[in-house]
Every structure is written in structure tokens, then in C-alpha cells.
Design an enzyme around this catalytic site. Sequence first.
Site, PDB file in Angstrom:
ATOM      1  CE  LYS A 128      -9.120 -55.670  97.647  1.00  0.00           C
ATOM      2  NZ  LYS A 128     -10.484 -56.194  96.393  1.00  0.00           N
ATOM      3  CB  SER A 203     -13.187 -57.638  98.436  1.00  0.00           C
ATOM      4  OG  SER A 203     -12.327 -57.376  98.304  1.00  0.00           O
ATOM      5  CB  SER A 227     -14.593 -56.970  95.561  1.00  0.00           C
ATOM      6  OG  SER A 227     -14.575 -58.454  96.109  1.00  0.00           O
TER       7      SER A 227
END
Length: 523
Positions: A128, A203, A227
Site C-alpha cells: 500500500k 485502507s 485495513s
Amino acid sequence: MKTWQRIVSAVLGVVGFVLKPITNCIFALIYERHARKVPPITDSILLQSGTSLAKKIRKREVTSEQVVETFINRIKVINPIVNAVVSERFEDALAEAREIDSIIGAGKLDERYSEVNAPFLGVPFTTKEAFAVKGLSNSSGLKSRSTIIADVDAPVIKNVRKAGGIPLCVTNVSELCMWWESANTVYGRTGNPYNNSRIVGGSSGGEACTLSAAGSVIGVGSDIGGSIRLPSMFCGIFGHKPTFGIVNNDGQYPNATAKEKDYLVTGPMCRYACDLKPMLKILAGDKGAKLKLDQEEDIRKLRYFTMEDDGGDMLVNSVDSEIRATQRELVKKLTESLGVTVQPVQLSKLKYSLEMWEAKMSTCGGTTFCELMGNGVPVNPYLEFIKWLVGLSNHTLPAISLGMTEKLGRLFPEKQKKAISICEKLKEEFQELLGDNGVLIYPTQPRVAPYHNQPLLMPFNFAYTGVFNVLGLPVTQCPVGLNSEGLPMGIQLVGSLYSDRLTIAVAQEVEKLMGGWQPQIRG
Ligand SMILES: *[C@@H]1O[C@H](CO)[C@@H](O)[C@H](O)[C@H]1NC(C)=O
Ligand SMILES: *[C@@H]1O[C@H](CO)[C@@H](O)[C@H](O)[C@H]1NC(C)=O
Ligand SMILES: *[C@@H]1O[C@H](CO)[C@@H](O)[C@H](O)[C@H]1NC(C)=O
Ligand SMILES: *[C@@H]1O[C@H](CO)[C@@H](O)[C@H](O)[C@H]1NC(C)=O
Ligand SMILES: CC(=O)N[C@H]1CO[C@H](CO)[C@@H](O)[C@@H]1O
């Protein structure tokens, strides 16, 4: 439950039941017109685990360059549809792959490249965008950080590189990683590979999407309220949230300060369950010894528990009937294949998941969310909301709402105290229930991936994952098949502290029984 709570609960239930099809229709009208899936996978390299690719590269059955190039080409096909990859280093990755090929080609590998020290030699990986990868964007979806390029690798990225992995790119997140739809004002919004009218979760949403659409095979995520697990469920892959305090969290933005140190965890995400353990070992480094990951486990000797919902928090959606039915099917299959009993349990304190998460997060000190939004100088979320209404804010609506919620939470210190004491008791209950050989099966989310922006109508569903952050327990999210709309369903396997090897071992069995990751279109 008090009488008034029962009444409110019943009313909300009825309203929800009536509204669900109506709101679904409205969102469908907005987003479904141009809905697409990612195209079928045409190269068999994309359908193998990282572990298996590593073996083949080492044996020279395929070159690292071929593997890296195949994933790069796949990313180029999927990204116009899903917008998941936001910053890449393809040329550098190819050069590194060629270097590894020539080292392997030269014969005798030195200690550094042994199978133990470099288990993923020549295999590409992704992470990420919140993690620093040298030379790539490092904004965490915050407009005021949009020009920041990382000048170092985060410690976990260094670890995967040392294990032979080659970073390919970084993937989209929610603004400051604090919402469960991956959209921000820097890189836009990521679409679900199974149906891009739906969200990918957040996320680590761009990451789950890239892995599921076969743009990557192993990845690194982080999780403070779900997440890793929530996007892994919405995109139909495996994601493991390790026991707290094992994997180094540094080098990601927002940085784990005193505040989140115990709740934020970094962990592996992947399409094939066999990659979870080697990835976790690499990420954990020296501290991994505590998890005894190499200890063989007979999963027939474990004790199994199942719980189908949180017991009815009024602010959280009830669990969808298809997800419930699938969990029962899994329980039945586990019982039959392992010859174990799976005992239904009802831990009543899980109903306060949301309260416990909120109270723990807002009372542990450290940087406030409003400060993070302002990159140091706190923003006024109410003023930002007014700016947002007229299209002048640099922030997303979820981030602004979270800023406002943070301010409101501080008005009820007594309620928070009570939630914290419930949480401490629940920790003890879990320890007692699971001991050192128990695994609980629990839904990852009450609903499959909603439409874009629809989470604003069900903001608190992340409580299903968030509660295990404040409890610190290890959890593996497993895909358990697609629902009638073709969207992935998932369950969490929860273990007691430091029993990560158990939930991961059971995840491999769940993969066999339920089919694991499913391609978006069968080629
Ligand atoms: C997306 O999902 C909706 C129903 O949820 C369905 O009608 C539509 O056909 C799907 N689109 C694709 C490309 O699968
Ligand atoms: C939004 O961000 C841009 C670029 O960083 C900056 O120039 C602008 O002043 C910001 N706007 C507001 C309202 O903060
Ligand atoms: C990128 O962010 C990480 C995590 O906050 C930080 O360690 C790194 O120094 C950042 N890079 C730059 C150039 O600011
Ligand atoms: C992030 O946290 C680590 C340890 O908690 C600290 O050493 C480092 O300086 C922090 N980085 C930033 C940019 O705050
Ligand atoms: C919608 C949007 O802004 N997409 C961007 C995502 O990131 C890539 C790579 O930086 C851009 O090319 C896209 O325009």
C-alpha cells in the site's frame, strides 16, 4: 438490553430492512451503468503462489524477468478498470530481476541467496502507498503530501527485499488510511475487480484489488481497524493480522506513535494461503521466533468455535443471510473433513465492539486525527465540512466526518471508561475460551462489498474487524466463495495471542474446503 434500546433496535431493524433495497437501487442507478469486471487471466504464471514461483525461478524453469514482466503486463491491463496502482518502478524491477537471473544462472548461490534466507528470490511484490518504498509516492492519500517521494524503504519492505522479493509498485489507500473505501483527492477511487461499481474496502484496498486481479501475488498491508482483513474480504483474498507487537510498523504514514502502537499491525496479504506463513516469517524478522511458526500443528487436535454475529449492535448492519449460510456450510465441511466438533458460542460483549474500539483509540494519547489531516497543524473539521459542501476542501468526506467524531467522542469520558473495562474483561474471556489451541470462526463483515460511497450509510460495520485490533489477537481472513451477485464473502479465524500459526494452518484447510480465491472471469 434496556427496553428503550430494544425499541430503538427494532425500529432501526425495520427501517434498515425497508431501506436496504431502496438505497441499493439508488446506488445501482448511479454506479452500475458502466460496471465492469477485470478481463480473464491468460498466463499461467499469474495463477501460481509466490512460493511456487520462487521454486521455479530457483530451478530456472522460468526466469525472474519473465515473471516480473508478466505481472507488469497484467497491471497495465487491469489498472484502467480498477485504478489500484498509483506509483510504479517497473523499469527498476525488471533490471533487478535480470540481475537475480544472472546470479542464479552463474550457479552456486552464496548464503545470502539460500532458500532459507531468500525464500522469495526473484518474486515481485507490492504494498500500500502508505509504506515508504524508495523512489515511490508516499502521500497516504493526503493532498498536502502529494509530492512526497520516499527516500528510504520501510523496515518491512527491506525485509521482503532481503528475502529476494522485488517491489513493483505501491497501491491506493483511503485518506490517511482511516476509512474503509479506498478513495482520496490525490489518486481518486479504486474499483472492485469483480464489479467496479463496488468498493475494494480500505485502507489496504488498492493492495487487495491488485492481488485479487492477479496484478501481484504477495503484498504487505497494515491494519488498525480492519485495513488488511476488510479489503481482503471484499476482494476475495487472504489477509493476516498478526498478534500485536510482532511486526515492525515503522516507515508508514501515519506513523505508529505511542497511540496506535498496540492496535496497528503490519501483515501479509495474498491470493494463496500457502504464502501467508513464509511472508509473516519474513515480515516479523527476529521477533517472529515468539510465534513458533515452524512448529507442526495437527489441526484435528484444535478446538473450534463458531459465532455468526456480534449479538446485535444497533449501529452495525445485521449479517447477510448468504454470509450466514456460507459460514454454516464451512462449519459442516470442517466437521466432516477433520472429524472435529465446532461449538457455537455467543460472547455477549462483542456487541460493544464499536464502543470498545472507539474508546481505546481515543484515549491512548498521541497525534490526533485532526492533526494528521493538517499534516501537523490541526484542521477544524467543521470548517472543512463547510468547504467540502462547496467543493473547496482537499479532504474526503469520511476523513472530515472522522475528525468531527473524534471531537464528539471526547464529550463522553464516562462512557469510554465503561467500554474500556468491558474490553479488558473480554480479553480474559477470549484467553479462557481459546487457550493455546482454540480457533473462533466469525464473519469478517456483515455485508459483501457495497457500492461506492455506500459505506457512508453504514459507517460502523468495520467494528466486526476493529474489535480484534483492540483485543490484540491474531486473525486470518479467508475467502469462502462468491455470493449470488458474484461478490466475495469472507470469514475471520481468530486465535489467542501468539497463536498465528494456528489460524494460518486452519486457513489452508479452509482454502481446500471452500475453494479459496476465485478468478473474476473463468478463462
Ligand atoms: C455488477 O453487479 C450488479 C448486481 O449487483 C449486476 O447487475 C451487474 O451485472 C454486475 N456487473 C458486472 C460487470 O458483473
Ligand atoms: C489544497 O491543496 C493544494 C495543493 O496542495 C493547495 O495549493 C491549496 O491551497 C489547498 N487548498 C486548501 C483549501 O487548503
Ligand atoms: C515517507 O514516509 C515514511 C513514513 O512516514 C517516512 O519514514 C519517510 O521518511 C517518508 N519519505 C520522505 C521523503 O519524507
Ligand atoms: C516513526 O516511529 C518510529 C518509532 O516509533 C520513529 O523512530 C520514527 O522517527 C517515526 N518517524 C516519524 C516520521 O515520525
Ligand atoms: C483517478 C486518478 O486520479 N487516477 C490516477 C491514479 O494514479 C495513476 C498513477 O499515478 C494516475 O495515472 C491516474 O490518473
